[in-house]
Scaffold this motif. Structure first.
Motif, short mmCIF file in Angstrom:
data_model
loop_
_atom_site.label_atom_id
_atom_site.label_comp_id
_atom_site.label_asym_id
_atom_site.label_seq_id
_atom_site.Cartn_x
_atom_site.Cartn_y
_atom_site.Cartn_z
N PHE A 187 0.84 -1.19 0.00
CA PHE A 187 0.00 0.00 0.00
C PHE A 187 0.87 1.24 0.00
O PHE A 187 2.01 1.23 0.48
CB PHE A 187 -0.90 0.03 1.25
N SER A 188 0.32 2.33 -0.52
CA SER A 188 0.98 3.62 -0.39
C SER A 188 0.86 4.09 1.06
O SER A 188 0.03 3.60 1.83
CB SER A 188 0.35 4.65 -1.33
N TYR A 189 1.69 5.05 1.42
CA TYR A 189 1.73 5.54 2.81
C TYR A 189 0.38 6.10 3.25
O TYR A 189 -0.03 5.93 4.40
CB TYR A 189 2.82 6.59 2.95
N ASN A 190 -0.34 6.74 2.32
CA ASN A 190 -1.65 7.29 2.66
C ASN A 190 -2.78 6.29 2.51
O ASN A 190 -3.94 6.62 2.77
CB ASN A 190 -1.94 8.54 1.82
N GLY A 191 -2.47 5.07 2.06
CA GLY A 191 -3.46 4.02 1.95
C GLY A 191 -4.39 4.12 0.76
O GLY A 191 -5.31 3.31 0.62
N LEU A 193 -3.48 3.89 -2.59
CA LEU A 193 -3.05 3.07 -3.72
C LEU A 193 -2.49 1.73 -3.26
O LEU A 193 -2.02 1.58 -2.12
CB LEU A 193 -2.00 3.81 -4.53
N LEU A 194 -2.52 0.77 -4.17
CA LEU A 194 -1.95 -0.55 -3.94
C LEU A 194 -1.14 -0.95 -5.17
O LEU A 194 -1.66 -0.95 -6.28
CB LEU A 194 -3.04 -1.59 -3.68
N ALA A 195 0.14 -1.26 -4.97
CA ALA A 195 1.00 -1.70 -6.07
C ALA A 195 1.17 -3.21 -6.01
O ALA A 195 1.28 -3.78 -4.92
CB ALA A 195 2.37 -1.02 -5.99
N THR A 196 1.19 -3.86 -7.18
CA THR A 196 1.31 -5.32 -7.24
C THR A 196 2.29 -5.74 -8.32
O THR A 196 2.51 -5.02 -9.30
CB THR A 196 -0.06 -5.97 -7.54
N ALA A 197 2.86 -6.91 -8.13
CA ALA A 197 3.72 -7.54 -9.14
C ALA A 197 3.50 -9.04 -9.06
O ALA A 197 3.20 -9.58 -7.99
CB ALA A 197 5.19 -7.19 -8.92
N SER A 198 3.67 -9.72 -10.19
CA SER A 198 3.47 -11.17 -10.23
C SER A 198 4.82 -11.87 -10.27
O SER A 198 5.88 -11.25 -10.30
CB SER A 198 2.64 -11.57 -11.45
N GLU A 199 4.77 -13.19 -10.30
CA GLU A 199 6.01 -13.97 -10.34
C GLU A 199 6.78 -13.75 -11.63
O GLU A 199 7.99 -13.96 -11.67
CB GLU A 199 5.68 -15.46 -10.16
N VAL A 206 -0.65 -0.52 -10.46
CA VAL A 206 -1.07 0.29 -9.32
C VAL A 206 -2.58 0.46 -9.39
O VAL A 206 -3.12 0.86 -10.43
CB VAL A 206 -0.38 1.67 -9.32
N PHE A 207 -3.26 0.15 -8.29
CA PHE A 207 -4.72 0.17 -8.24
C PHE A 207 -5.21 1.16 -7.18
O PHE A 207 -4.53 1.43 -6.20
CB PHE A 207 -5.28 -1.22 -7.91
N CYS A 208 -6.41 1.65 -7.41
CA CYS A 208 -7.10 2.49 -6.44
C CYS A 208 -7.77 1.59 -5.41
O CYS A 208 -8.55 0.70 -5.76
CB CYS A 208 -8.13 3.36 -7.14
N VAL A 209 -7.44 1.78 -4.15
CA VAL A 209 -7.98 0.92 -3.09
C VAL A 209 -9.48 1.13 -2.93
O VAL A 209 -10.21 0.20 -2.57
CB VAL A 209 -7.25 1.20 -1.76
N LYS A 210 -9.95 2.32 -3.24
CA LYS A 210 -11.36 2.64 -3.04
C LYS A 210 -12.28 1.77 -3.88
O LYS A 210 -13.30 1.28 -3.41
CB LYS A 210 -11.59 4.12 -3.36
N ASN A 211 -11.92 1.57 -5.16
CA ASN A 211 -12.83 0.84 -6.05
C ASN A 211 -12.15 -0.23 -6.90
O ASN A 211 -12.79 -0.87 -7.72
CB ASN A 211 -13.56 1.82 -6.98
N GLY A 212 -10.84 -0.42 -6.72
CA GLY A 212 -10.14 -1.46 -7.45
C GLY A 212 -9.77 -1.11 -8.88
O GLY A 212 -9.28 -1.96 -9.61
N GLN A 213 -10.00 0.14 -9.29
CA GLN A 213 -9.67 0.55 -10.65
C GLN A 213 -8.17 0.71 -10.82
O GLN A 213 -7.47 1.14 -9.90
CB GLN A 213 -10.38 1.86 -10.99
N LYS A 214 -7.71 0.39 -12.02
CA LYS A 214 -6.27 0.49 -12.28
C LYS A 214 -5.88 1.94 -12.52
O LYS A 214 -6.51 2.65 -13.30
CB LYS A 214 -5.89 -0.37 -13.48
N VAL A 215 -4.83 2.36 -11.85
CA VAL A 215 -4.32 3.73 -11.98
C VAL A 215 -3.17 3.79 -12.97
O VAL A 215 -3.10 4.68 -13.81
CB VAL A 215 -3.87 4.27 -10.60
#
Length: 477
Positions: A187-191, A193-199, A206-215
């Motif tokens: 998560f970002s420090y302010n909560g 955004l969420l960043a992800t990576a796969s194997e 990077v996704f918006c935590v509020k609604n799951g939309q991709k940023v």
């Protein structure tokens, strides 16, 4: 760490280094115990505690408080909650299997096992909720935001994750971030955004935590199946820094307009965009787009001209090639490492009011790099600190050979000596405490709250005392 990560990071330096929640402190874990350091400036890394305990696996500090969550190799299923300034163990909890990771914020303590997660109230260690029968999570992958949102993988077949509200014990959002299983998320420090990576490691989303939309969707590189060792936001949430088993660290820039667009985006609009077709959605030859077909901010910023050009090229080139060129953002800045294969924990933090890149390596060194947020480009190494040997309060000598103030060094030495625990394990320290005190919930709860509390530069209270009823003993099953 997963089996794939173990193979990619074949060289083991013998140290595990992690930062606290606001990157003002770090813990160095090894077979001889753990040590805590404060990050005062580029030229100073001060040791504030040294534990000569047994082989340590995990040591997580809560911000700048005295509370440290410790797990040792001899008792991998036991969590020890410690007050490091007193050199004392406050309490401990046993779990059904090995503890793989521990996450902390100002209100919650989360313990992750291979198939379950336990959520505690950090002020009294009451068990609030447990998530059981999870998909196997052998690396203990999970992340906890300062707003108490918890994200963890829910599938071993694809990169699907669950966002759980640990403050209210509610499931919020399930999101398919990648086609391949997840290897990193934060998560970002302010909560927000969420960043992800796969194997596979070629794309970071990077996704918006509020609604799951991709940023954003960032391409880390063209090599396949690299292992992402670290994925963190800057404290200002304007950048994402990622390291892997290659020799390059990538820094990506977040567009504030893309965040606003993602927060406003409605599910109806997303469904409508998906029905038009996948030609304008972002994908690559390694991974699919996940569940979000939103338009990348870089394409939106390009306006009509960029969209027209992309359509024109589409008639001559395959769709995935056009997508690569027009909708995937490249690195804003990079760091070239001297050696590939070592595991680095990389963060971006303010030191003396300047943004710096901090790379904590498993070889026991902390590397500090410059960063030009207005230009990007390649970052330059400006300082390296050796954290392998206990300093006992001695501040390092800078590059030009000038020592810091002598009185300051003496003060640090005295403080460190007063914080050192008595010889032996934490259990040995507890033997000297009265039996009635050990059995009194009120006493250890007082120690726990004292360890949690620390000076905070805010104008509103962090804790609401109404949220913390009297302690009731629990047993984790």
């Amino acid at each position: 760490m997963s089996d794939i990560s173990q193979k990619c990071f074949g060289k083991n330096g013998g140290f595990s280094i992690s930062f606290n929640q606001d990157y003002t402190s770090l813990s160095v874990v090894s077979r001889t115990g753990y040590r805590l350091f404060s990050l005062a400036s580029v030229d100073r890394v001060d040791e504030i505690f040294c534990s000569h305990d047994e082989d340590t696996k995990i040591a997580e500090r809560l911000f700048s408080s005295s509370l440290v969550a410790v797990v040792t190799a001899s008792e991998p299923n036991k969590l020890k909650v410690c007050h490091f300034k007193k050199g004392a163990e406050i309490c401990n909890y046993g779990y059904p299997s090995e503890i793989l990771s521990v996450k902390l914020n100002r209100s919650r303590l989360v313990v992750c096992l291979v198939d379950s997660i336990y959520i505690h109230n950090i002020r009294d260690m009451r068990l609030l909720h447990s998530i059981k029968n999870m998909a196997p999570n052998p690396s203990g992958l999970c992340t906890l935001s300062l707003l108490s949102h918890l994200a963890y993988p829910v599938s071993t077949e694809c990169g699907e994750l669950q966002i759980f509200d640990a403050a209210n014990q509610l499931r919020r959002l399930k999101l398919k971030a990648h086609d391949s299983p997840l290897s990193a998320l934060n998560f970002s420090y302010n909560g927000v955004l969420l960043a992800t990576a796969s194997e596979k490691g070629t794309v970071i989303r990077v996704f918006c935590v509020k609604n799951g939309q991709k940023v954003h969707e960032f391409r880390r590189g063209v090599k396949r199946h690299v292992s992402i060792g670290s994925l963190n936001f800057s404290t200002c949430a304007s950048f994402v820094v990622a390291s892997s088993n290659t020799e390059t660290v990538h820094i990506f820039r977040i567009d504030p307009k893309a965040i606003e667009q993602a927060e406003r985006r409605q599910s109806i609009a997303v469904d409508a965009a998906a029905s038009v077709g996948n030609a304008s959605s972002s994908s690559d030859d390694d991974e699919s787009n996940g569940s979000d077909p939103s338009v990348n901010a870089a394409g939106a910023a390009g306006g009509w001209g960029m969209g027209f050009l992309a359509k024109a090229v589409t008639s001559y080139l395959p769709t995935n090639v056009v997508t690569d060129v027009f909708t995937q953002d490249r690195a804003y800045a990079t760091i070239q490492l001297a050696e590939a294969g070592l595991r680095y924990e990389c963060v971006m933090a303010k030191l003396e009011k300047e943004t710096r890149l901090l790379l904590a390596c498993e070889d026991g060194f902390l590397y500090i790099y410059s960063f030009e947020d207005s230009k990007g480009g390649e970052c330059k190494l400006i300082r390296a600190h050796d954290l392998r040997t206990p300093l006992h309060g001695i501040t390092e000598v800078d590059i030009v050979g000038n020592e810091n103030d002598e009185n300051t060094n003496s003060l640090n030495v005295n403080m460190t000596k007063s914080m050192l625990p008595a010889p032996g394990t934490y259990a040995g320290v507890l033997k000297g405490r009265p039996a009635d005190r050990m059995s009194a919930d009120s006493d250890w709860c007082h120690d726990l709250r004292e360890a949690v509390e620390y000076p905070v530069k805010v104008t509103v209270p962090i804790y609401d005392e109404m949220q913390f009823p009297p302690v009731t003993p629990i047993t984790v099953e």
